[in-house]
Design a protein around this motif. Structure first.
Motif, PDB file in Angstrom:
ATOM      1  N   ASN A 155     -10.284  16.008  -0.345  1.00 40.95           N
ATOM      2  CA  ASN A 155      -8.830  16.122  -0.224  1.00 40.95           C
ATOM      3  C   ASN A 155      -8.438  17.327   0.623  1.00 40.95           C
ATOM      4  O   ASN A 155      -9.081  18.372   0.568  1.00 40.95           O
ATOM      5  N   THR A 156      -7.381  17.143   1.389  1.00 39.01           N
ATOM      6  CA  THR A 156      -6.735  18.239   2.108  1.00 39.01           C
ATOM      7  C   THR A 156      -5.306  18.354   1.592  1.00 39.01           C
ATOM      8  O   THR A 156      -4.518  17.408   1.721  1.00 39.01           O
ATOM      9  N   ALA A 157      -4.987  19.487   0.974  1.00 40.95           N
ATOM     10  CA  ALA A 157      -3.651  19.680   0.396  1.00 40.95           C
ATOM     11  C   ALA A 157      -2.669  20.087   1.490  1.00 40.95           C
ATOM     12  O   ALA A 157      -2.905  21.047   2.228  1.00 40.95           O
ATOM     13  N   VAL A 158      -1.567  19.351   1.590  1.00 43.64           N
ATOM     14  CA  VAL A 158      -0.531  19.605   2.594  1.00 43.64           C
ATOM     15  C   VAL A 158       0.751  20.013   1.870  1.00 43.64           C
ATOM     16  O   VAL A 158       1.146  19.382   0.884  1.00 43.64           O
ATOM     17  N   THR A 159       1.391  21.070   2.353  1.00 44.10           N
ATOM     18  CA  THR A 159       2.660  21.519   1.782  1.00 44.10           C
ATOM     19  C   THR A 159       3.717  21.588   2.877  1.00 44.10           C
ATOM     20  O   THR A 159       3.400  21.798   4.057  1.00 44.10           O
ATOM     21  N   PHE A 160       4.970  21.399   2.465  1.00 44.11           N
ATOM     22  CA  PHE A 160       6.103  21.503   3.384  1.00 44.11           C
ATOM     23  C   PHE A 160       7.102  22.505   2.823  1.00 44.11           C
ATOM     24  O   PHE A 160       7.417  22.484   1.629  1.00 44.11           O
ATOM     25  N   ASN A 161       7.565  23.399   3.688  1.00 43.49           N
ATOM     26  CA  ASN A 161       8.493  24.453   3.288  1.00 43.49           C
ATOM     27  C   ASN A 161       9.927  24.053   3.592  1.00 43.49           C
ATOM     28  O   ASN A 161      10.212  23.454   4.638  1.00 43.49           O
ATOM     29  N   ALA A 162      10.823  24.394   2.677  1.00 43.26           N
ATOM     30  CA  ALA A 162      12.247  24.099   2.876  1.00 43.26           C
ATOM     31  C   ALA A 162      12.773  24.849   4.085  1.00 43.26           C
ATOM     32  O   ALA A 162      12.341  25.972   4.391  1.00 43.26           O
ATOM     33  N   LEU A 163      13.704  24.232   4.796  1.00 39.24           N
ATOM     34  CA  LEU A 163      14.309  24.882   5.958  1.00 39.24           C
ATOM     35  C   LEU A 163      15.281  25.961   5.499  1.00 39.24           C
ATOM     36  O   LEU A 163      15.990  25.793   4.504  1.00 39.24           O
ATOM     37  N   PRO A 164      15.345  27.070   6.228  1.00 33.94           N
ATOM     38  CA  PRO A 164      16.305  28.116   5.871  1.00 33.94           C
ATOM     39  C   PRO A 164      17.717  27.715   6.271  1.00 33.94           C
ATOM     40  O   PRO A 164      17.924  26.731   6.988  1.00 33.94           O
ATOM     41  N   THR A 165      18.673  28.476   5.809  1.00 38.87           N
ATOM     42  CA  THR A 165      20.070  28.266   6.175  1.00 38.87           C
ATOM     43  C   THR A 165      20.657  29.586   6.672  1.00 38.87           C
ATOM     44  O   THR A 165      20.146  30.668   6.375  1.00 38.87           O
ATOM     45  N   ILE A 166      21.751  29.478   7.433  1.00 40.68           N
ATOM     46  CA  ILE A 166      22.464  30.652   7.954  1.00 40.68           C
ATOM     47  C   ILE A 166      23.858  30.667   7.353  1.00 40.68           C
ATOM     48  O   ILE A 166      24.580  29.658   7.400  1.00 40.68           O
ATOM     49  N   SER A 167      24.251  31.800   6.804  1.00 40.97           N
ATOM     50  CA  SER A 167      25.595  31.970   6.247  1.00 40.97           C
ATOM     51  C   SER A 167      26.386  32.923   7.136  1.00 40.97           C
ATOM     52  O   SER A 167      25.841  33.903   7.648  1.00 40.97           O
ATOM     53  N   GLY A 168      27.681  32.647   7.298  1.00 44.62           N
ATOM     54  CA  GLY A 168      28.541  33.511   8.101  1.00 44.62           C
ATOM     55  C   GLY A 168      29.477  32.686   8.957  1.00 44.62           C
ATOM     56  O   GLY A 168      29.321  31.465   9.086  1.00 44.62           O
ATOM     57  N   ASN A 169      30.467  33.349   9.527  1.00 50.87           N
ATOM     58  CA  ASN A 169      31.430  32.666  10.374  1.00 50.87           C
ATOM     59  C   ASN A 169      30.784  32.237  11.683  1.00 50.87           C
ATOM     60  O   ASN A 169      29.706  32.714  12.061  1.00 50.87           O
ATOM     61  N   SER A 170      31.484  31.342  12.381  1.00 51.28           N
ATOM     62  CA  SER A 170      30.962  30.846  13.651  1.00 51.28           C
ATOM     63  C   SER A 170      31.848  31.223  14.835  1.00 51.28           C
ATOM     64  O   SER A 170      31.547  30.842  15.961  1.00 51.28           O
ATOM     65  N   LYS A 171      32.932  31.967  14.591  1.00 44.11           N
ATOM     66  CA  LYS A 171      33.828  32.356  15.670  1.00 44.11           C
ATOM     67  C   LYS A 171      34.135  33.840  15.592  1.00 44.11           C
ATOM     68  O   LYS A 171      34.268  34.401  14.498  1.00 44.11           O
ATOM     69  N   LEU A 172      34.232  34.456  16.743  1.00 46.00           N
ATOM     70  CA  LEU A 172      34.662  35.843  16.826  1.00 46.00           C
ATOM     71  C   LEU A 172      35.230  36.100  18.205  1.00 46.00           C
ATOM     72  O   LEU A 172      35.094  35.279  19.112  1.00 46.00           O
ATOM     73  N   CYS A 173      35.867  37.242  18.345  1.00 48.34           N
ATOM     74  CA  CYS A 173      36.507  37.585  19.613  1.00 48.34           C
ATOM     75  C   CYS A 173      35.637  38.563  20.393  1.00 48.34           C
ATOM     76  O   CYS A 173      34.752  39.228  19.845  1.00 48.34           O
ATOM     77  N   ILE A 174      35.920  38.629  21.679  1.00 54.14           N
ATOM     78  CA  ILE A 174      35.184  39.560  22.552  1.00 54.14           C
ATOM     79  C   ILE A 174      35.291  40.978  22.002  1.00 54.14           C
ATOM     80  O   ILE A 174      36.331  41.404  21.492  1.00 54.14           O
ATOM     81  N   ASN A 175      34.163  41.700  22.086  1.00 52.23           N
ATOM     82  CA  ASN A 175      34.058  43.108  21.659  1.00 52.23           C
ATOM     83  C   ASN A 175      34.146  43.278  20.138  1.00 52.23           C
ATOM     84  O   ASN A 175      34.383  44.387  19.657  1.00 52.23           O
ATOM     85  N   SER A 176      33.952  42.186  19.397  1.00 55.28           N
ATOM     86  CA  SER A 176      33.926  42.306  17.941  1.00 55.28           C
ATOM     87  C   SER A 176      32.522  41.977  17.435  1.00 55.28           C
ATOM     88  O   SER A 176      31.683  41.428  18.157  1.00 55.28           O
TER      89      SER A 176
END
Length: 298
Positions: A155-176
């Motif tokens: 047997n060869t044991a195979v594992t799969f890792n959960a994908l990470p997530t990103i938290s935070g806003n997706s919009k901002l203004c120039i120089n911020s």
């Protein structure tokens, strides 16, 4: 005068590893003593008329009567034991992967037939020398060779890792700046990357700095090498003009301020109390004489 003793096989003399064939020695003596040999070497304990041969070689049996007289050797019997195929599984990318990335498995040798198994159960249609695993579990490979013999890998044991997530806003203004956070533990090397640093840069801790208007894809990589992405939009800082209608009587609150957006992305909201409150209407009426801190937000 006695006829020469014989040795006969009660089955095929050619078989696969793990099998055996029963050999029987026959002589015309009334009472006999037997000693089996393989390639001329005495087989310890093999002193019966029959012997179950489990390995390749040339078998003979030395036969004498009880008085030790008339020793004779049977004609040789050649046994051929073919080894079972012994497949092994190779995993060129390792045995751990991210949930959205199939993990390639392959046979280390060439065989006539292949059947991949997951947790001991055959996988439907998985009959080639390679397989792309998409589920966690114990994988094995059953094969057959040109002799029709079968073997199964460990047997060869195979594992799969959960994908990470990103938290935070997706919009901002120039120089911020804007802080993003990733789930799990970050990679030790370059955990955060911006696809377009002319629009936005990102630090190793996930702090996004807006450079110019546009969009950039921010990628976060965790300690397992799995990634998540977030599209960041950088907007131009809104600008505006405004008109003021002064009060006509210092005792009457009848002043007015009207905003006119020049640049930015609608919809806009407006404030005259330095951002404490905002409204969607671009006109503030019934204002008393005084100073106001005006802001516009797109």
């Amino acid at each position: 005068v006695y006829a020469p003793p014989t040795a006969n096989a009660n089955g095929s003399l050619i078989f696969c590893e793990g099998g055996s064939v029963s050999l029987t020695a026959t002589a015309q003596y009334t009472t006999n003593n037997y000693q089996w040999l393989n390639n001329g070497n005495v087989i310890a304990g093999a002193t019966s008329q029959t012997y179950s041969a489990p390995t390749s070689g040339t078998y003979t049996c030395s036969i004498t009567n009880n008085g030790g007289n008339n020793p004779a050797i049977t004609c040789p019997v050649t046994v051929t034991v073919n080894p079972l195929p012994t497949p092994t599984i190779t995993a060129s990318n390792g045995t751990s992967a991210c949930n959205n990335v199939p993990l390639p498995l392959a046979s280390s040798g060439t065989f006539s037939t292949y059947q991949w198994n997951l947790n001991g159960n055959p996988i439907a249609g998985a009959t080639s020398s390679t397989y792309s695993a998409t589920q966690a579990g114990n994988y094995s490979l059953s094969v057959s060779n040109t002799n029709g013999y079968f073997g199964t890998s460990a047997n060869t044991a195979v594992t799969f890792n959960a994908l990470p997530t990103i938290s935070g806003n997706s919009k901002l203004c120039i120089n911020s700046n804007m802080q993003l956070s990733g789930s799990g533990s970050p990679s030790a090397s370059n955990p955060w990357v911006s696809s377009n640093t002319s629009v936005a840069t990102v630090s190793s801790s996930g702090l996004v700095s807006a450079v110019s208007a546009g969009s950039s894809t921010i990628t976060y990589k965790d300690v397992n090498g799995c990634t998540a992405t977030k599209i960041i939009t950088v907007n131009a800082t809104p600008t505006f003009s405004f008109g003021i209608t002064n009060v006509t009587n210092c005792t009457v609150a009848n002043g007015q301020i009207t905003f006119t957006p020049i640049a930015g992305t609608a919809p806009f909201t407006y404030s005259i109390d330095n951002g404490a409150t905002f409204q969607t209407a671009n006109t503030f009426s019934e204002l008393a004489a005084g100073s106001y801190s005006i802001l516009i937000k797109d």
